[in-house]
Structures are given as structure tokens and as C-alpha cells.
Design a protein around this motif. Sequence first.
Motif, mmCIF file in Angstrom:
data_model
loop_
_atom_site.group_PDB
_atom_site.id
_atom_site.type_symbol
_atom_site.label_atom_id
_atom_site.label_comp_id
_atom_site.label_asym_id
_atom_site.label_seq_id
_atom_site.Cartn_x
_atom_site.Cartn_y
_atom_site.Cartn_z
ATOM 1 N N THR A 225 0.845 -1.182 0.000
ATOM 2 C CA THR A 225 0.000 0.000 0.000
ATOM 3 C C THR A 225 0.881 1.232 0.000
ATOM 4 N N PRO A 226 0.374 2.369 -0.419
ATOM 5 C CA PRO A 226 1.201 3.575 -0.491
ATOM 6 C C PRO A 226 1.755 3.999 0.861
ATOM 7 N N SER A 227 1.036 3.784 1.942
ATOM 8 C CA SER A 227 1.539 4.195 3.243
ATOM 9 C C SER A 227 2.725 3.353 3.676
ATOM 10 N N LEU A 228 2.788 2.096 3.263
ATOM 11 C CA LEU A 228 3.914 1.238 3.607
ATOM 12 C C LEU A 228 5.165 1.616 2.821
ATOM 13 N N LYS A 229 5.014 2.166 1.618
ATOM 14 C CA LYS A 229 6.167 2.589 0.814
ATOM 15 C C LYS A 229 6.772 3.894 1.379
ATOM 16 N N ILE A 230 5.953 4.676 1.988
ATOM 17 C CA ILE A 230 6.417 5.959 2.500
ATOM 18 C C ILE A 230 7.224 5.787 3.786
ATOM 19 N N ILE A 231 6.895 4.816 4.597
ATOM 20 C CA ILE A 231 7.567 4.622 5.888
ATOM 21 C C ILE A 231 9.065 4.413 5.724
ATOM 22 N N PRO A 232 9.538 3.500 4.851
ATOM 23 C CA PRO A 232 10.996 3.357 4.699
ATOM 24 C C PRO A 232 11.653 4.621 4.141
ATOM 25 N N ALA A 233 10.977 5.309 3.247
ATOM 26 C CA ALA A 233 11.550 6.524 2.666
ATOM 27 C C ALA A 233 11.691 7.606 3.741
ATOM 28 N N VAL A 234 10.689 7.725 4.598
ATOM 29 C CA VAL A 234 10.741 8.704 5.669
ATOM 30 C C VAL A 234 11.842 8.332 6.662
ATOM 31 N N ALA A 235 11.987 7.053 6.969
ATOM 32 C CA ALA A 235 13.016 6.612 7.904
ATOM 33 C C ALA A 235 14.407 6.890 7.347
ATOM 34 N N ALA B 294 14.980 10.731 7.453
ATOM 35 C CA ALA B 294 15.215 11.193 8.817
ATOM 36 C C ALA B 294 16.599 10.780 9.297
ATOM 37 N N GLY B 295 17.003 9.573 8.968
ATOM 38 C CA GLY B 295 18.326 9.095 9.367
ATOM 39 C C GLY B 295 19.439 9.892 8.711
ATOM 40 N N SER B 296 19.292 10.188 7.425
ATOM 41 C CA SER B 296 20.339 10.945 6.736
ATOM 42 C C SER B 296 20.408 12.383 7.246
#
Length: 99
Positions: free
Chosen positions: A2-12, A15-17
Motif C-alpha cells: 500500500t502507499p503508506s507502507l512505501k512511505i515509511i521506509p523513505a521517511v526513515a 530522517a536518518g540521513s
Amino acid sequence: MTPSLKIIPAVAILAGSLGLGGCATKGYVNEQIATVNQRIDGVESRLQATDGVAQAARSEAQAANAQAQTNTQRLDQLTGRVDSLDQRMTQAQQKRPRN
């Protein structure tokens, strides 16, 4: 996915970088501080040298001022003597009979 699951790794990842990119290491900070300290030390040494020259010039100026005051006092005394001699010469010339 789902689109919300694809956004979580990108946001993480984003944020980490951002979190890691903003940190400075102790070595980097020490290197920068050492550079600034060297520049400050150089400026301080030049300031001390300049202060020494200024103090010497001040002492010389004070000595010259004292000498000038002494010279002025002596000139005033001599002026009084010359005036007195000039008056005596004028009086002597007036008293002398003309031929």
C-alpha cells in the motif's frame, strides 16, 4: 504494498540521513578550534608587540614633554634677563650726552 507502507521506509531513510548529516565529529571540531586558536595566538602576540611599542612611545613623549616644559621655563627666565639688559642699555644711551 500500500502507499503508506512505501512511505515509511523513505521517511526513515530521510530522517536518518538528516540526523547523521548534522553531527560534527570531535575530531572535526578540535581541528577547527585548533585553527582558530592559532590565529588568536598570532593576533595576541602582535597585540603585545604593538602594546610594547605604544608604551615606549608614550614614555618618550612624556620625557619630551618634561624637557619642553623645562626649556620653556629657562626661556622665560632668559627673556626676563634680556628685557632687563635692554632697558639698562636704553637708559644708558639716554643718559649719555650727545657730542
